[in-house]
Design a protein around this motif. Structure first.
Motif, mmCIF file in Angstrom:
data_model
loop_
_atom_site.group_PDB
_atom_site.id
_atom_site.type_symbol
_atom_site.label_atom_id
_atom_site.label_comp_id
_atom_site.label_asym_id
_atom_site.label_seq_id
_atom_site.Cartn_x
_atom_site.Cartn_y
_atom_site.Cartn_z
ATOM 1 N N THR A 194 8.372 7.984 9.031
ATOM 2 C CA THR A 194 8.783 6.607 8.782
ATOM 3 C C THR A 194 10.263 6.518 9.132
ATOM 4 O O THR A 194 11.074 7.281 8.601
ATOM 5 N N HIS A 207 6.279 3.777 12.070
ATOM 6 C CA HIS A 207 5.560 4.401 10.958
ATOM 7 C C HIS A 207 4.269 5.064 11.420
ATOM 8 O O HIS A 207 3.479 4.475 12.159
ATOM 9 N N ASP A 236 1.601 8.606 5.702
ATOM 10 C CA ASP A 236 1.658 8.013 4.368
ATOM 11 C C ASP A 236 3.024 8.106 3.701
ATOM 12 O O ASP A 236 3.126 7.885 2.487
ATOM 13 N N ARG A 266 6.563 6.138 3.252
ATOM 14 C CA ARG A 266 6.647 4.682 3.121
ATOM 15 C C ARG A 266 8.053 4.140 3.313
ATOM 16 O O ARG A 266 9.040 4.853 3.120
ATOM 17 N N TYR A 301 10.124 0.660 1.870
ATOM 18 C CA TYR A 301 10.144 -0.503 0.995
ATOM 19 C C TYR A 301 11.428 -1.285 1.262
ATOM 20 O O TYR A 301 12.459 -0.705 1.599
ATOM 21 N N GLN A 353 6.515 -3.231 -0.332
ATOM 22 C CA GLN A 353 6.204 -2.175 0.626
ATOM 23 C C GLN A 353 6.053 -2.806 2.000
ATOM 24 O O GLN A 353 5.291 -3.759 2.180
ATOM 25 N N THR A 361 5.569 -0.834 5.020
ATOM 26 C CA THR A 361 4.641 -0.067 5.840
ATOM 27 C C THR A 361 3.250 -0.032 5.201
ATOM 28 O O THR A 361 3.095 -0.248 3.997
ATOM 29 N N ARG A 362 2.263 0.263 6.001
ATOM 30 C CA ARG A 362 0.878 0.424 5.539
ATOM 31 C C ARG A 362 0.487 1.887 5.685
ATOM 32 O O ARG A 362 0.639 2.471 6.754
ATOM 33 N N ASP A 363 -0.038 2.469 4.617
ATOM 34 C CA ASP A 363 -0.418 3.882 4.653
ATOM 35 C C ASP A 363 -1.556 4.120 5.646
ATOM 36 O O ASP A 363 -2.552 3.375 5.660
ATOM 37 N N GLN A 377 -6.483 3.917 1.760
ATOM 38 C CA GLN A 377 -6.000 2.605 2.197
ATOM 39 C C GLN A 377 -7.074 1.892 3.006
ATOM 40 O O GLN A 377 -7.242 0.674 2.902
ATOM 41 N N ASP A 379 5.454 10.887 0.149
ATOM 42 C CA ASP A 379 4.515 10.562 -0.922
ATOM 43 C C ASP A 379 4.707 11.434 -2.159
ATOM 44 O O ASP A 379 4.067 11.186 -3.187
ATOM 45 N N THR A 397 6.001 8.557 -4.271
ATOM 46 C CA THR A 397 5.124 7.427 -4.569
ATOM 47 C C THR A 397 3.812 7.828 -5.239
ATOM 48 O O THR A 397 3.170 6.990 -5.872
#
Length: 244
Positions: free
Chosen positions: A99, A114, A117, A119, A121, A130, A132-134, A139, A190, A193
């Protein structure tokens, strides 16, 4: 008014892992987090290769060249990972997330790249979201309505990524954002998170003015939660040039 990016990074091995497979870059124009795939051969090498490749972008870049520059750096990283596996077949399967956030020389545009996983924010005007999308199995289940986002946080397969840099062609996600003074970005692996709730992240990101103190507090919270994985945090602020 010209805007600049100022950042601080903290990375910790955690309390369970035998090594830190995360790599990080926190520069003047670029911030990035790469999380070597845990349990895979040479995940630390994959993340190191990727950050080394993308760190070359920490230079003034024109607005219309940023996404192309990020794409090129990711292609270079992927090629170097492939070469590393060819040199040593025991590295087969190694990979990393990425990322990255790149500020343009004009200060009028930010580009995000990205894969995986880790991220990004954005905290802006009191709202924490958030960006980005995992790229994960859970997801995908959330997107299909099979499970809720809350269920995903404790799903037994939440660590299964559907995409990472492993030497093959990868479809990274790219987006551009117009920066505003006072924006604060959080990039993290991660290891943060998975154990610290989003509302707690928001509370810390908004509550610590000092970037390094903020990053250290987030890492500390992950350690207090058991630190089951490597933890890497970058806190980056968008500030007017006269405040630099």
């Amino acid at each position: 008014m010209t805007l600049k990016l100022r950042s601080a990074a903290v990375s910790d091995q955690g309390l369970v892992r035998s090594s830190n497979q995360d790599s990080v870059h926190a520069g003047e124009w670029l911030v990035a987090v790469a999380d070597g795939m845990g349990g895979m051969a040479a995940g630390d090498l994959a993340s190191e290769i990727t950050i080394e490749a993308i760190s070359g972008l920490d230079v003034p870049t024109a607005d219309d060249a940023m996404v192309v520059a990020l794409q090129g750096a990711i292609e270079v990283a992927s090629g170097r990972i492939r070469e590393a596996v060819e040199e040593d077949p025991t590295r087969q399967g190694m990979g990393t997330t990425l990322t990255a956030l790149l500020m343009s020389v004009s200060g009028t545009c930010l580009a995000v790249a990205h894969v995986g996983d880790s991220r990004a924010y954005l905290f802006r005007d009191g709202a924490f979201a958030q960006v980005t999308r995992d790229d994960t199995f859970v997801q995908m289940l959330v997107d299909e309505g099979v499970i809720t986002a809350e269920e995903a946080s404790s799903h037994p397969r939440r660590a299964v990524v559907t995409q990472a840099l492993q030497g093959d062609t990868v479809r990274a996600a790219y987006l551009t954002v117009e920066p505003r003074p006072g924006d604060r970005w959080l990039l993290c692996s991660d290891g943060l998170t998975n154990v610290v709730r989003a509302d707690t992240l928001a509370e810390v990101v908004s509550g610590y003015a000092d970037r390094e103190a903020c990053a250290r507090r987030l890492v500390d919270l992950a350690l207090r939660a058991g630190g089951p994985d490597n933890i890497t945090v970058v806190v980056a602020d968008v500030v007017p040039d006269d405040e630099v």
